[in-house]
Design an enzyme around this catalytic site. Structure first.
Site, short mmCIF file in Angstrom:
data_model
loop_
_atom_site.label_atom_id
_atom_site.label_comp_id
_atom_site.label_asym_id
_atom_site.label_seq_id
_atom_site.Cartn_x
_atom_site.Cartn_y
_atom_site.Cartn_z
N HIS A 142 0.85 -1.19 0.00
CA HIS A 142 0.00 0.00 0.00
C HIS A 142 0.88 1.23 0.00
O HIS A 142 1.94 1.23 0.63
CB HIS A 142 -0.90 0.00 1.26
CG HIS A 142 -2.05 0.93 1.15
ND1 HIS A 142 -1.94 2.26 1.47
CD2 HIS A 142 -3.32 0.73 0.74
CE1 HIS A 142 -3.12 2.84 1.26
NE2 HIS A 142 -3.97 1.94 0.82
N ASP A 181 -8.02 -5.21 0.31
CA ASP A 181 -8.52 -6.01 -0.80
C ASP A 181 -8.16 -7.49 -0.70
O ASP A 181 -8.69 -8.30 -1.44
CB ASP A 181 -7.96 -5.48 -2.13
CG ASP A 181 -8.51 -4.11 -2.43
OD1 ASP A 181 -9.71 -3.91 -2.19
OD2 ASP A 181 -7.75 -3.25 -2.87
N1 ACO Z 1 4.04 -7.67 -4.80
C1 ACO Z 1 5.37 -7.65 -5.02
N2 ACO Z 1 6.15 -6.57 -4.89
C2 ACO Z 1 5.56 -5.42 -4.55
C3 ACO Z 1 4.18 -5.35 -4.31
C4 ACO Z 1 3.41 -6.52 -4.45
N3 ACO Z 1 2.10 -6.49 -4.23
N4 ACO Z 1 3.85 -4.07 -3.99
C5 ACO Z 1 4.99 -3.37 -4.03
N5 ACO Z 1 6.03 -4.19 -4.36
C6 ACO Z 1 7.45 -3.79 -4.45
C7 ACO Z 1 7.72 -3.03 -5.74
O1 ACO Z 1 8.15 -3.88 -6.78
C8 ACO Z 1 8.80 -2.06 -5.31
O2 ACO Z 1 10.01 -2.76 -5.31
P1 ACO Z 1 11.39 -1.96 -5.65
O3 ACO Z 1 11.54 -0.93 -4.58
O4 ACO Z 1 12.42 -3.05 -5.58
O5 ACO Z 1 11.23 -1.39 -7.01
C9 ACO Z 1 8.46 -1.74 -3.87
O6 ACO Z 1 7.70 -2.87 -3.38
C10 ACO Z 1 7.63 -0.49 -3.71
O7 ACO Z 1 6.49 -0.57 -4.58
P2 ACO Z 1 5.86 0.67 -5.33
O8 ACO Z 1 5.01 0.17 -6.45
O9 ACO Z 1 6.91 1.68 -5.66
O10 ACO Z 1 4.95 1.27 -4.16
P3 ACO Z 1 3.72 2.19 -4.35
O11 ACO Z 1 3.51 2.83 -3.03
O12 ACO Z 1 3.87 3.08 -5.53
O13 ACO Z 1 2.55 1.15 -4.70
C11 ACO Z 1 0.70 -0.30 -4.63
C12 ACO Z 1 1.56 0.75 -3.87
C13 ACO Z 1 0.30 0.23 -6.01
C14 ACO Z 1 -0.58 -0.55 -3.82
C15 ACO Z 1 1.54 -1.60 -4.77
O14 ACO Z 1 1.89 -2.09 -3.49
C16 ACO Z 1 0.78 -2.69 -5.57
O15 ACO Z 1 0.84 -2.67 -6.80
N6 ACO Z 1 0.10 -3.63 -4.86
C17 ACO Z 1 -0.71 -4.63 -5.52
C18 ACO Z 1 -2.03 -4.00 -5.95
C19 ACO Z 1 -2.95 -3.75 -4.78
O16 ACO Z 1 -3.16 -4.60 -3.91
N7 ACO Z 1 -3.55 -2.55 -4.78
C20 ACO Z 1 -4.55 -2.18 -3.75
C21 ACO Z 1 -4.12 -0.96 -3.02
S1 ACO Z 1 -5.24 -0.63 -1.72
C22 ACO Z 1 -6.54 0.12 -2.43
O17 ACO Z 1 -6.52 0.73 -3.46
C23 ACO Z 1 -7.78 0.00 -1.70
#
Ligand code: ACO
Length: 427
Positions: free
Chosen positions: A305, A362
């Protein structure tokens, strides 16, 4: 605690005021930055930017805290109702018994939609995604209430807010009915907000539909858990659209469009699809490895998140609600075991620990919604239905703010500098 922050730009120091909220990080007020230094800040994704002042919802992502008007989400989910939380978000305080009864009555009396709106649905293919229908139909409400909605009048804003909260379950149920080819059901005013929605969704005119109180309670709780979440992508979209003075129904349609994406509201659909694809606990390690592989676009859906770097407090309530729904409905689903084991394994894995990736709201919501009988395509619709409360509360707060301006970010331009046009035969 200093009340100014010093920024050295171009050999000159400039002071900027530091503003303090009631809780949470201070913010540096850079509104005069461009006027004083000729420079902008650069923050794609707004990771360090407070876009507004708000008194609705507070999140401490490090501690896993979520408060609505000061009340912890766990307490609201356990002890309150969605209608009460809606009142709280809109009005700032918990209602008295009379206030709540008047509010429920008002919402109930706005649940019907104009009969012409039903014909609007028929323009969609029968296999249209219900979120596509929601974007279109909620946007279409603006055509019904454009001239009667003067957004500078607080009373008209309140009526528009009540209409939106009241009509969303009717429209969401109609979107579902349309997709399964069943007739639309009219709202029934002696039922609660949530029971009414369940009946309009799962009932048929041919027989009486009896709402299961356990399902009604779980559904109501799911609505509470999704009611608001401060300046997330869809709420910021609603605020940005509304900042131009646009019709509120059109602004909410913009919020629905943003919510649809798999990185936001669409994640519950994606999470359940992922759990089903994993299928059995023995395949979990393979998917964990894929999520960690930089060359593989796969992510654990329902994990991670932008704000929570701890367990999402909504996921805790959601996990408990799964057990309650299963018990009440006397069902089980192997997908829940996969979810529990996936969570356990991921939380022991260095990758997820170091990146502070925890289950979000979620991760478990799809398991419950599926047990209740919703197809995955309806999951984000339910999220939109509940989040409408937060959207209208945030929109109202923004319009009432005397400091409100049209949202207009700037950019770091990296395109070509000025050059002369070349006639087509000379290129
Ligand atoms: N699985 C694997 N790796 C992940 C995940 C995941 N679910 N989420 C983040 N990471 C990793 C990224 O690859 C990144 O790695 P790096 O630093 O080596 O490049 C690091 O963790 C940070 O991730 P970002 O995408 O930069 O973080 P951001 O804060 O932008 O994204 C997000 C948050 C979009 C929610 C992300 O965690 C994600 O895509 N999760 C899966 C989708 C999801 O569950 N979304 C629901 C959000 S809650 C809502 O809207 C109600």
């Amino acid at each position: 605690m200093s009340d100014t922050a010093k920024l050295a730009v171009g050999g000159k120091d400039t002071d900027f005021p530091v503003l303090h909220g009631s809780v949470g990080p201070d913010v540096i007020d850079i509104r005069k930055l461009y006027a004083q230094t000729g420079e902008f800040t650069y923050d794609p994704g707004f990771t360090s930017t407070a876009s507004c002042e708000s008194g609705l919802t507070y999140i401490d992502g490090e501690e896993g805290v979520l408060l609505h008007r000061g009340y912890p989400i766990g307490q609201l989910a356990e002890q309150s109702s969605f209608m009460e939380v809606a009142y709280l978000l809109l009005n700032g305080e918990l209602p008295s018994k009379d206030d709540l009864s008047t509010f429920k009555n008002t919402i109930t009396r706005h649940t019907m939609v104009h009969e012409q709106l039903a014909t609007f649905f028929r323009g969609f293919r029968r296999d249209a995604h219900p979120m596509a229908i929601m974007c279109g139909v909620v946007g279409a409400l603006s055509a019904f209430y454009h001239d009667s909605t003067d957004i500078s009048d607080p009373e008209q804003r309140t009526i528009a807010s009540h209409r939106l909260i009241a009509k969303m379950p009717t429209i969401a149920a109609m979107a579902y009915k349309y997709s399964v080819g069943q007739p639309f059901l009219y709202p029934q005013n002696d039922l609660s907000y949530t029971a009414n929605f369940l009946r309009m969704t799962f009932g048929v005119p041919a027989e009486e539909y009896v709402v299961d109180p356990a399902v009604e309670k779980a559904m109501d709780r799911i609505f509470i858990l999704h009611a608001d979440h401060e300046q997330n992508a869809s709420t910021s979209t609603v605020r940005l659209a509304g900042s131009s003075g646009a019709n509120p129904f059109a602004c909410i349609a913009a919020g629905i469009a943003c919510l649809w994406g798999p990185a936001h509201g669409g994640a519950n659909e994606a999470a359940l699809n992922m759990l089903r694809e994993i299928g059995t606990p023995d395949k979990i390690p393979h998917y964990i490895e894929r999520a960690k592989d930089k060359d593989d676009p796969f992510r654990l859906m329902g994990f991670g998140h932008r704000v929570y770097k701890n367990y999402d407090p909504r996921a805790t309530v959601m996990q408990k609600t799964v057990r309650e729904v299963f018990k009440a409905m006397k069902v089980t689903d192997p997908v829940f075991d996969v979810a529990l084991q996936l969570e356990e394994m991921a939380l022991k894995d260095d990758y997820f620990v170091e990146k502070k990736l925890f289950p979000n709201v979620d991760f478990y919501s799809g398991v419950i919604l599926s047990a209740i009988g919703f197809p995955t395509s309806m999951f984000t619709v339910l999220f939109a239905l509940a989040r409408t409360v937060g959207w209208v509360a945030q929109w109202n707060e923004m319009i009432s703010d005397p400091a409100q301006k049209i949202g207009r970010p700037r950019q770091l331009y990296t395109g070509p500098t000025q050059r002369d046009y070349v006639a087509i035969d000379k290129r």
